[in-house]
Design a protein around this motif. Structure first.
Motif, PDB file in Angstrom:
ATOM      1  N   HIS A   1     -72.795 -60.560   3.393  1.00  0.00           N
ATOM      2  CA  HIS A   1     -71.877 -59.190   3.491  1.00  0.00           C
ATOM      3  C   HIS A   1     -72.564 -58.142   2.857  1.00  0.00           C
ATOM      4  CE1 HIS A   1     -70.663 -59.537  -0.811  1.00  0.00           C
ATOM      5  NE2 HIS A   1     -70.524 -60.874  -0.714  1.00  0.00           N
ATOM      6  N   SER A   2     -71.901 -57.016   3.096  1.00  0.00           N
ATOM      7  CA  SER A   2     -72.102 -55.674   2.646  1.00  0.00           C
ATOM      8  C   SER A   2     -71.385 -55.354   1.575  1.00  0.00           C
ATOM      9  CB  SER A   2     -72.182 -54.446   3.580  1.00  0.00           C
ATOM     10  OG  SER A   2     -70.841 -54.638   4.336  1.00  0.00           O
ATOM     11  N   GLY A   3     -70.805 -56.096   0.575  1.00  0.00           N
ATOM     12  CA  GLY A   3     -69.694 -55.862  -0.353  1.00  0.00           C
ATOM     13  C   GLY A   3     -70.390 -55.645  -1.647  1.00  0.00           C
ATOM     14  N   GLY A   4     -71.701 -55.836  -1.770  1.00  0.00           N
ATOM     15  CA  GLY A   4     -72.286 -55.734  -2.849  1.00  0.00           C
ATOM     16  C   GLY A   4     -72.097 -56.785  -3.948  1.00  0.00           C
TER      17      GLY A   4
ATOM     18  N   PHE B   1     -66.393 -56.622   4.552  1.00  0.00           N
ATOM     19  CA  PHE B   1     -67.555 -57.125   4.130  1.00  0.00           C
ATOM     20  C   PHE B   1     -68.746 -56.957   5.176  1.00  0.00           C
ATOM     21  CE2 PHE B   1     -65.220 -60.120   1.134  1.00  0.00           C
ATOM     22  CZ  PHE B   1     -65.719 -59.429   0.001  1.00  0.00           C
ATOM     23  N   HIS B   2     -68.389 -56.618   6.602  1.00  0.00           N
ATOM     24  CA  HIS B   2     -69.364 -56.703   7.569  1.00  0.00           C
ATOM     25  C   HIS B   2     -69.342 -55.510   8.410  1.00  0.00           C
ATOM     26  CE1 HIS B   2     -70.454 -60.992   7.284  1.00  0.00           C
ATOM     27  NE2 HIS B   2     -69.109 -60.909   6.909  1.00  0.00           N
ATOM     28  N   PHE B   3     -68.336 -54.425   7.773  1.00  0.00           N
ATOM     29  CA  PHE B   3     -68.529 -53.015   8.282  1.00  0.00           C
ATOM     30  C   PHE B   3     -69.179 -52.007   7.416  1.00  0.00           C
ATOM     31  CE2 PHE B   3     -66.719 -54.772  11.930  1.00  0.00           C
ATOM     32  CZ  PHE B   3     -66.356 -53.647  12.827  1.00  0.00           C
TER      33      PHE B   3
ATOM     34  N   LEU C   1     -68.576 -48.729  10.678  1.00  0.00           N
ATOM     35  CA  LEU C   1     -69.271 -49.144  11.650  1.00  0.00           C
ATOM     36  C   LEU C   1     -69.825 -50.635  11.415  1.00  0.00           C
ATOM     37  CD1 LEU C   1     -71.534 -46.222  12.629  1.00  0.00           C
ATOM     38  CD2 LEU C   1     -69.365 -46.781  13.750  1.00  0.00           C
ATOM     39  N   PRO C   2     -69.767 -51.545  12.208  1.00  0.00           N
ATOM     40  CA  PRO C   2     -70.257 -52.900  12.096  1.00  0.00           C
ATOM     41  C   PRO C   2     -71.723 -52.907  11.790  1.00  0.00           C
ATOM     42  CG  PRO C   2     -70.116 -52.506  14.401  1.00  0.00           C
ATOM     43  CD  PRO C   2     -69.588 -51.253  14.087  1.00  0.00           C
ATOM     44  N   ARG C   3     -72.013 -53.732  10.983  1.00  0.00           N
ATOM     45  CA  ARG C   3     -73.500 -54.160  10.389  1.00  0.00           C
ATOM     46  C   ARG C   3     -74.389 -54.242  11.390  1.00  0.00           C
ATOM     47  NH1 ARG C   3     -74.337 -57.829   7.786  1.00  0.00           N
ATOM     48  NH2 ARG C   3     -75.921 -57.213   6.558  1.00  0.00           N
ATOM     49  N   ASP C   4     -73.839 -55.225  12.346  1.00  0.00           N
ATOM     50  CA  ASP C   4     -74.858 -55.767  13.402  1.00  0.00           C
ATOM     51  C   ASP C   4     -73.921 -55.957  14.707  1.00  0.00           C
ATOM     52  OD1 ASP C   4     -73.541 -58.298  13.206  1.00  0.00           O
ATOM     53  OD2 ASP C   4     -75.008 -58.485  11.231  1.00  0.00           O
ATOM     54  N   ASP C   5     -74.678 -56.698  15.784  1.00  0.00           N
ATOM     55  CA  ASP C   5     -73.927 -56.918  17.115  1.00  0.00           C
ATOM     56  C   ASP C   5     -73.077 -58.102  17.065  1.00  0.00           C
ATOM     57  OD1 ASP C   5     -75.354 -54.705  18.179  1.00  0.00           O
ATOM     58  OD2 ASP C   5     -77.333 -55.962  19.210  1.00  0.00           O
TER      59      ASP C   5
END
Length: 396
Positions: free
Chosen positions: A189-192, A220-222, A226-230
């Motif tokens: 995830h991108s929540g650090g 966690f995934h945007f 925008l979405p982190r991946d497909d």
């Protein structure tokens, strides 16, 4: 800036009864977000707890564990599992206990949380030690010259030898391949440093309700909307279309034929879990450390236990104008009323039974007196046969 707060805002002068316990009461909501407030005891130890198996506040506990590892890492252990295994071989937990006791000098918690804190400690130490050793290995240099200060010289040399073995190199290659897989990318995830528990508390504090699984996933995934991946984009698209179609279908039905809000939320939640591949190794993509809050019922469907978990933190988690909150409270009130009515019915039945028993005993006494007065004890009164069998089950 975070605030350091005692229970009443003042230093406590009286020593606590147990120096290993917090010297004041608190709820999880008082400590979940260190960006708002930090609680410490008189010994300057962070007051911590757990939520869904993870530390709260997560950042402070993780910082403490980092300091513990730096202070107690004295052998070339490759993982936290090596430390646990060494203790088992020695028939004691001494290596692990040294880390644990140092941790207790930095953090404190309620006594009844010992078990959960211990489990979270092992999980956090495993993750943090792995990360710290990974950084050290990648930055060691061609001649192993870049030794971190927290690793002793002798330990560093032995550690580098282990890293250079074919067995360890093969393991690293396998793990690297796993990290590059699409599945692993989705689980990252991108929540650090913010874990799922903290993000859930923050969301509830801001919106007055718990986030849905899709909202947690998007958090966690945007990134920047925008979405982190497909894969994240596909999951979000699938769930958005399903939710819109489901809501449209419900709106087309008469109100009496529609699902109630709790059932509808459950259907959408189960569709999300199905879309992300179910629950694998106890984890649901998008739920993070909150995954254990989603459990299967007897029918095999997932149910959300998050509401009950939040209620144990010291405050209701739904706004009074939230339909789900209103419906839950209404069901609770109806259940409480039904229980009270059942208890009253049982009490009335017991009283009636007692009265009938007294009546039967009185009738038998009167019949016996009548027989004796007639001097006829050989032939029982026919009435006695008619009444007695009716009350055999009363124990009379």
């Amino acid at each position: 800036m975070p605030q350091t707060q005692q229970p009443d805002g003042q230093p406590q002068l009286d020593p606590p009864a147990d120096p290993n316990l917090p010297d004041f009461d608190y709820t999880l909501r008082d400590i979940f977000d260190p960006n708002v407030k930090i609680l410490v005891d008189r010994h300057a130890r962070y007051v911590i707890s757990t939520f869904s198996g993870a530390f709260m506040p997560n950042r402070l506990a993780t910082e403490s564990i980092t300091a513990v590892i730096e202070a107690r890492y004295q052998k070339p252990w490759l993982s936290w599992g090596d430390i646990i295994s060494e203790g088992k071989k020695m028939d004691n937990n001494k290596p692990r206990d040294e880390f644990w006791n140092t941790f207790k000098e930095k953090c404190t918690w309620k006594k009844d949380e010992d078990g959960e804190i211990s489990k979270a400690f092992d999980t956090a130490c495993s993750t943090r030690l792995s990360s710290m050793l990974s950084v050290a290995r990648k930055n060691r240099g061609p001649e192993d010259e870049n030794r971190p200060k927290w690793i002793g010289v002798g330990t560093w040399l032995e550690l580098c030898k282990k890293w250079n073995t074919p067995k360890y190199q093969k393991k690293c290659a396998k793990n690297a391949a796993n990290r590059k897989s699409e599945r692993a990318a989705t689980n990252t995830h991108s929540g650090g440093s913010v874990n799922a528990g903290t993000s859930t508390f923050r969301y509830e504090a801001q919106h007055g309700r718990l986030p849905t699984l899709l909202e947690t996933f998007d958090y966690f995934h945007f990134k920047d909307g925008l979405p982190r991946d497909d894969i994240s984009k596909s999951i979000h698209k699938t769930m958005t279309e399903f939710t819109e179609a489901f809501q449209s279908q419900q709106d087309s039905l008469p109100p009496s034929d529609r699902y109630d809000s709790i059932t509808a939320s459950g259907i959408i939640m189960n569709k999300f879990i199905e879309t992300v591949g179910g629950k694998n190794k106890g984890r649901i993509v998008g739920a993070g450390s909150n995954s254990k809050l989603y459990q299967k019922d007897s029918s095999g469907k997932f149910i959300d236990t998050c509401l009950n978990s939040f209620e144990r933190t010291g405050r209701s988690t739904r706004r009074h104008d939230d339909p789900i909150y209103t419906e839950v409270e209404q069901l609770r009130a109806e259940n409480a009323l039904l229980k009270a009515q059942q208890e009253e019915l049982v009490k009335s039945q017991q009283e009636m039974k007692s009265q009938v028993v007294e009546l039967v005993q009185l009738q038998r006494t009167m019949l016996e007196q009548q027989r004796r007065s007639r001097g006829d004890t050989s032939q029982p009164d026919p009435y006695d046969h008619a009444i007695t069998p009716q009350y055999d089950d009363l124990g009379v």
